[in-house]
Design a protein around this motif. Structure first.
Motif, short mmCIF file in Angstrom:
data_model
loop_
_atom_site.label_atom_id
_atom_site.label_comp_id
_atom_site.label_asym_id
_atom_site.label_seq_id
_atom_site.Cartn_x
_atom_site.Cartn_y
_atom_site.Cartn_z
N ASP A 1 0.76 -1.35 -0.08
CA ASP A 1 0.17 -0.01 0.03
C ASP A 1 1.12 1.32 0.14
OD1 ASP A 1 -2.59 -1.11 -0.10
OD2 ASP A 1 -2.72 -1.31 2.09
N GLY A 2 1.84 1.11 0.72
CA GLY A 2 2.93 2.37 0.93
C GLY A 2 3.39 2.73 -0.63
N LEU A 3 3.86 1.62 -1.06
CA LEU A 3 4.66 1.72 -2.53
C LEU A 3 3.62 2.21 -3.64
CD1 LEU A 3 6.85 -1.18 -2.57
CD2 LEU A 3 7.38 1.09 -2.29
N ILE A 4 2.48 1.47 -3.66
CA ILE A 4 1.35 1.51 -4.63
C ILE A 4 0.70 2.95 -4.43
CG2 ILE A 4 -0.93 0.81 -5.62
CD1 ILE A 4 0.21 -1.92 -4.79
N ILE A 5 0.47 3.53 -3.30
CA ILE A 5 -0.10 4.85 -3.13
C ILE A 5 0.73 6.00 -2.67
CG2 ILE A 5 -1.60 5.99 -1.49
CD1 ILE A 5 -2.83 3.84 -3.36
N GLY A 6 2.03 5.61 -1.99
CA GLY A 6 2.87 6.56 -1.44
C GLY A 6 3.85 7.16 -2.71
N ILE A 7 4.03 6.46 -3.49
CA ILE A 7 4.85 6.71 -4.70
C ILE A 7 4.35 7.90 -5.67
CG2 ILE A 7 6.13 6.17 -6.79
CD1 ILE A 7 7.36 3.79 -5.14
N PRO A 8 3.02 7.42 -6.17
CA PRO A 8 2.39 8.26 -7.10
C PRO A 8 1.92 9.71 -6.14
CG PRO A 8 1.72 6.14 -7.24
CD PRO A 8 2.48 6.04 -6.06
N LEU A 9 1.71 9.56 -4.90
CA LEU A 9 1.12 10.60 -4.25
C LEU A 9 2.50 11.46 -3.95
CD1 LEU A 9 -1.02 9.56 -1.13
CD2 LEU A 9 -1.62 11.49 -3.00
N SER B 1 2.44 15.31 -5.22
CA SER B 1 2.68 16.40 -4.25
C SER B 1 3.90 17.26 -4.85
CB SER B 1 2.85 15.75 -2.94
OG SER B 1 2.93 16.87 -1.97
N SER B 2 4.75 16.88 -5.24
CA SER B 2 6.05 17.28 -5.64
C SER B 2 5.87 18.17 -6.62
CB SER B 2 7.14 16.28 -5.97
OG SER B 2 7.71 15.66 -5.00
#
Length: 135
Positions: free
Chosen positions: A19-27, A31-32
């Protein structure tokens, strides 16, 4: 509820990492682009809403949990609702924050060592994480 095999530490950790990878990286990328930094209030809010709402919409699953064939269930057999997930995510998260992460460490040991495989946030919300039987 006892007719389901409880999900242990490693499977739950794997789902959380996915979940962290699948959601975190695109977010972080979005965000950047939008705010000039990877960690923003925007990404924190969207992450919280993902972990709060997706299990309600998707019958106890997040993307990581679905991949790992585990799901959140209520002990009383009722469907997961907003109240259950608020207790799990918000109240559980507040306890982990107030204890400076010690509660999270205790929860990890609880999932790894207890026969019922329930963490602090599971006790608060009356939930359990189980194998979904699709393996």
């Amino acid at each position: 509820m006892d007719n389901h095999m409880r999900a242990g530490f490693w499977r739950r950790l794997g789902a959380a990492i996915l979940d962290g990878l699948i959601i975190g990286i695109p977010l972080a990328i979005i965000s950047s682009i939008l705010f000039g930094k990877a960690d923003s209030a925007f990404s924190n809010i969207v992450s919280f809403l993902y972990s709060l709402l997706i299990p309600i919409i998707w019958n106890g699953y997040t993307i990581g949990k679905k991949i790992c064939s585990i799901q959140i269930k209520r002990l009383d057999g009722m469907p997961i609702g907003i109240g259950t997930m608020l207790l799990r995510q918000l109240v559980g998260g507040l306890i982990y924050a107030v204890t400076f992460g010690i509660g999270a460490v205790v929860s990890a040991f609880m999932v790894g060592l207890r026969e019922d495989k329930r963490a602090i946030h599971d006790f608060i919300a009356g939930t359990v994480v189980v194998h979904d039987g699709s393996e």
